[in-house]
Design a protein around this motif. Structure first.
Motif, PDB file in Angstrom:
ATOM      1  N   ARG A  46       0.839  -1.195   0.000  1.00  0.00           N
ATOM      2  CA  ARG A  46       0.000   0.000   0.000  1.00  0.00           C
ATOM      3  C   ARG A  46       0.876   1.248   0.000  1.00  0.00           C
ATOM      4  NH1 ARG A  46      -5.413   0.038   1.068  1.00  0.00           N
ATOM      5  NH2 ARG A  46      -6.426  -1.872   1.826  1.00  0.00           N
ATOM      6  N   THR A 138     -12.117   8.996   5.344  1.00  0.00           N
ATOM      7  CA  THR A 138     -10.989   8.066   5.437  1.00  0.00           C
ATOM      8  C   THR A 138     -10.766   7.676   6.890  1.00  0.00           C
ATOM      9  OG1 THR A 138      -9.322   9.812   5.681  1.00  0.00           O
ATOM     10  CG2 THR A 138      -9.834   9.077   3.432  1.00  0.00           C
ATOM     11  N   VAL A 220      -6.813   4.760   4.628  1.00  0.00           N
ATOM     12  CA  VAL A 220      -7.695   3.967   3.780  1.00  0.00           C
ATOM     13  C   VAL A 220      -9.079   4.608   3.769  1.00  0.00           C
ATOM     14  CG1 VAL A 220      -6.463   1.798   4.162  1.00  0.00           C
ATOM     15  CG2 VAL A 220      -8.281   2.490   5.746  1.00  0.00           C
ATOM     16  N   PRO A 221      -9.926   4.250   2.788  1.00  0.00           N
ATOM     17  CA  PRO A 221     -11.309   4.741   2.802  1.00  0.00           C
ATOM     18  C   PRO A 221     -12.060   4.238   4.038  1.00  0.00           C
ATOM     19  CG  PRO A 221     -10.737   3.820   0.665  1.00  0.00           C
ATOM     20  CD  PRO A 221      -9.631   3.439   1.602  1.00  0.00           C
ATOM     21  N   PHE A 224     -12.851  -0.448   3.842  1.00  0.00           N
ATOM     22  CA  PHE A 224     -11.541  -0.791   3.280  1.00  0.00           C
ATOM     23  C   PHE A 224     -11.266  -2.282   3.364  1.00  0.00           C
ATOM     24  CE2 PHE A 224     -11.117   0.174   7.752  1.00  0.00           C
ATOM     25  CZ  PHE A 224     -10.263  -0.803   8.246  1.00  0.00           C
ATOM     26  N   SER A 306     -10.182  -4.912  -5.462  1.00  0.00           N
ATOM     27  CA  SER A 306     -10.771  -3.589  -5.261  1.00  0.00           C
ATOM     28  C   SER A 306     -12.198  -3.712  -4.761  1.00  0.00           C
ATOM     29  CB  SER A 306     -10.730  -2.770  -6.555  1.00  0.00           C
ATOM     30  OG  SER A 306     -11.484  -3.401  -7.572  1.00  0.00           O
ATOM     31  N   GLN A 309     -13.936   2.496  -2.893  1.00  0.00           N
ATOM     32  CA  GLN A 309     -12.822   3.414  -3.075  1.00  0.00           C
ATOM     33  C   GLN A 309     -11.476   2.802  -2.745  1.00  0.00           C
ATOM     34  OE1 GLN A 309     -13.345   6.591  -4.360  1.00  0.00           O
ATOM     35  NE2 GLN A 309     -15.379   5.672  -4.649  1.00  0.00           N
ATOM     36  N   ASP A 310     -11.462   1.542  -2.328  1.00  0.00           N
ATOM     37  CA  ASP A 310     -10.204   0.926  -1.903  1.00  0.00           C
ATOM     38  C   ASP A 310      -9.717  -0.105  -2.917  1.00  0.00           C
ATOM     39  OD1 ASP A 310      -8.029   0.625  -0.257  1.00  0.00           O
ATOM     40  OD2 ASP A 310      -8.970  -0.856   1.046  1.00  0.00           O
TER      41      ASP A 310
END
Length: 624
Positions: A46, A138, A220-221, A224, A306, A309-310
């Motif tokens: 990440r 987030t 992270v969002p 996540f 995915s 949003q992550d």
């Protein structure tokens, strides 16, 4: 606060129901229960904000009054507040100041960085400032790769989390504590050995303390990906053409039916699944083409995951590992493991392993030795080790630090062991190189211990049914030519490790020639054997501490091992000399266990050349 009141909802998905019931029934203290908070998988893949570098530190001399109250509780109004006392005026009651304190490098142990702390075991406080700009929608976590042994975390004077265990990562949710601009984090690390710790008070390796692995911020969002498992489907029988991948992705905070996409372009995998009520999305998909991972062809695939949003991309190899009678099968073919034991001791510079250079040096030794296997003893190592093994085609034995003198009769110790097992498997289950989970090393043969470790082995199978379970047994005595290994723990194992030191701790080197072993009809790994020799010290083949005697011990060991039909691997103790506080013979040991095939500064002993030749020519042991 207990585990039963602290954990609810989706957090329970990680816990074994039996362990939860056990913890609640005995009302274990919070640290003993080790509640499984968020533990992020694949952090090294990440985008993170590194907090590695210089941290201010203060030593909290025993009895560590800066951290603990007189009755042993964690103090909330001490060094954790990071106040800056006015030394020219005001009350004289805060005699510390991080801002003017010296610094230690993170990652790194304090023992080898500061001479006055070389043998220090206790509490050291770490502090550093960092700039941060929170983003809407987030969450931000502090990721600590490892801190030995207990650690306590505050951010901006708010107590965020605690963790027990010196060799596995943890993540603290900082979201509500962070502010725009300047922030600070304070971490108290306590390396004190404890009777009910894992490991316990007696260990034959150096107790490196501190923030020994990478520290970073991970943003992270709100919803996540925190965990995933992508592996070759483990059917009852292996089919080289099946090419079916299975596993799951967990999305923290996801509603039922949240889409999760799995994309492996090179394998022709492109599928979407949905999360269940626990945020878990299971999948099973056939790859259009797949090259299986092996030491000869360590193929890794870019696996893209995915959801919302992550997204995360990991490098994963696919292979099948299983046991068939007395054979170990990799992708359906019998294999023989040619390896060595290795402690997490950095070559050349010393101290705990924590850098790419450390790992590169270790794998350089293994490659030069013609090894295809390494036992990472006696605790989970830096994740860099598994990543390098994945890329280089080296198979791994990974274990938790249950090593002698453990309080096997105490439920809270079993709870700790189970959480450490969870943390190890969760971090490394996607590493193709890891082929064995080990639950212990050299434990006493008694019913209490056997029940403890049998239950733990079954827990490992529940967590990961795709890998064999092992342990390194010690004993029986070898004072007779006929040796019977009847430890009942072997019944709980898929692969049996056998430690023995004929020619060093017991008998003479040539005694090994006459031994006949009766061992379980399972794959047997000679998981430890060897003798101490100081590099450069030469003499006759029976002169102790010489390279010649170490060589002599191994040569006779080979005679014995050729007569044991179910031996499926050689793991000499140990690849490289390592520090141990119990090794105190001047000139010969100087604080090091000298059983290495190499010295701590990488100089080869005669025995290294023996293994190099033996592994190249495959003259000891057979895969079938």
């Amino acid at each position: 606060m207990t585990l039963c009141t602290k954990i609810s909802g989706k957090k329970l998905r990680i816990l074994h129901k039996g362990l939860l019931s056990l913890a609640c029934a005995v009302s274990l203290p919070l640290f003993a229960q080790q509640p499984m908070k968020t533990l992020l998988v694949g952090v090294d893949h990440r985008a993170v904000t590194s907090l590695n570098g210089d941290w201010h530190y203060l030593v909290d001399q025993p009895p560590a009054k800066g951290l603990y109250t007189s009755d042993g509780r964690v103090r909330e109004n001490g060094y954790a507040l990071n106040t800056h006392p006015n030394i020219s005026s005001g009350p004289h009651n805060e005699e510390y100041d991080f801002s003017t304190a010296p610094t230690l490098k993170v990652p790194g142990d304090w023992n080898t960085q500061e001479p006055t702390l070389f043998r220090f075991e206790g509490v050291v406080w770490y502090q550093r400032n960092f700039d941060f700009q929170p983003k809407p929608n987030t969450r931000t976590f502090l990721h600590v790769g490892a801190a030995n042994y207990k650690s306590f975390v505050w951010v901006n004077q708010k107590h965020i989390c605690d963790h027990e265990g010196g060799f596995t990562p943890y993540d603290c949710d900082l979201t509500t504590a962070l502010k725009p601009g300047n922030n600070f984090v304070v971490i108290a690390v306590d390396s004190t050995r404890q009777v009910d710790g894992i490991p316990s008070v007696s260990i034959d390796w150096f107790n490196y303390g501190g923030l020994t692995r990478d520290v970073s911020l991970v943003t992270v969002p709100t919803h996540f990906i925190d965990d995933y498992d992508v592996h070759l489907k483990h059917d009852a029988t292996f089919s080289p053409s099946a090419n079916v991948l299975s596993g799951y992705v967990h999305v923290e905070g996801a509603a039922v039916g949240t889409p999760v996409a799995l994309h492996i372009p090179e394998a022709g995998v492109d599928t979407t699944v949905e999360t269940d009520a626990e945020g878990r999305a299971a999948f099973e998909v056939k790859a259009k083409s797949l090259s299986l991972w092996s030491p000869e062809t360590p193929k890794l695939y870019k696996v893209q995951i995915s959801s919302g949003q992550d997204a995360i991309t990991d490098d994963i190899g696919f292979r099948d590992i299983r046991v068939d009678g007395t054979r170990i099968l990799l992708n359906g073919k019998a294999i023989f493991l040619q390896g060595a034991n290795m402690h997490a001791e950095a070559p050349y510079r010393g101290g705990s392993v924590h850098s790419d250079e450390d790992v590169k040096n270790i794998f350089g030794f293994l490659k030069d030795m013609n090894a295809n296997f390494v036992r990472l003893c006696h605790y989970p190592h830096d994740e860099r080790m598994e990543r390098m093994a994945d890329r280089n085609g080296v198979m791994i034995w990974s274990e938790i630090p249950l090593w002698q003198r453990i309080s096997y009769d105490k439920p809270e110790v079993y709870a700790k062991a189970t959480f450490m097992l969870n943390e190890m498997i969760r971090r490394d289950r996607n590493k193709a190189s890891v082929i064995l989970w080990s639950v212990s090393n050299e434990t006493p043969n008694n019913p209490t211990r056997t029940k403890f470790l049998t239950n733990l082995a079954n827990e490992a199978r529940r967590l990961d049914p795709t890998r064999p379970i092992t342990s390194a047994l010690i004993g029986p005595k070898v004072d007779q030519d006929a040796v019977l290994q009847n430890d009942p723990l072997a019944d709980a194992l898929d692969v049996v490790g056998q430690n023995q030191y004929i020619g060093w701790y017991e008998g003479r080197p040539e005694d090994a020639d006459k031994k006949t072993w009766t061992l379980p009809q399972k794959p047997i790994l000679m998981s430890e054997f060897g003798a101490e020799a100081t590099q450069g010290n030469h003499g006759g083949p029976n002169q102790r501490w010489t390279e010649e005697q170490q060589l002599n011990v191994f040569q006779h060991q080979f005679v014995m091992m050729r007569k044991i039909p179910q031996v499926r691997g050689l793991i000499p103790w140990v690849l490289m000399d390592f520090r141990s506080p119990t090794r105190n013979i001047p000139k010969l040991q100087e604080g090091y266990n000298r059983k290495g095939l190499l010295s701590e500064d990488g100089k080869k002993k005669l025995a290294f050349d023996l293994f190099q030749k033996t592994y190249k020519e495959h003259t000891v042991g057979k895969a079938e």
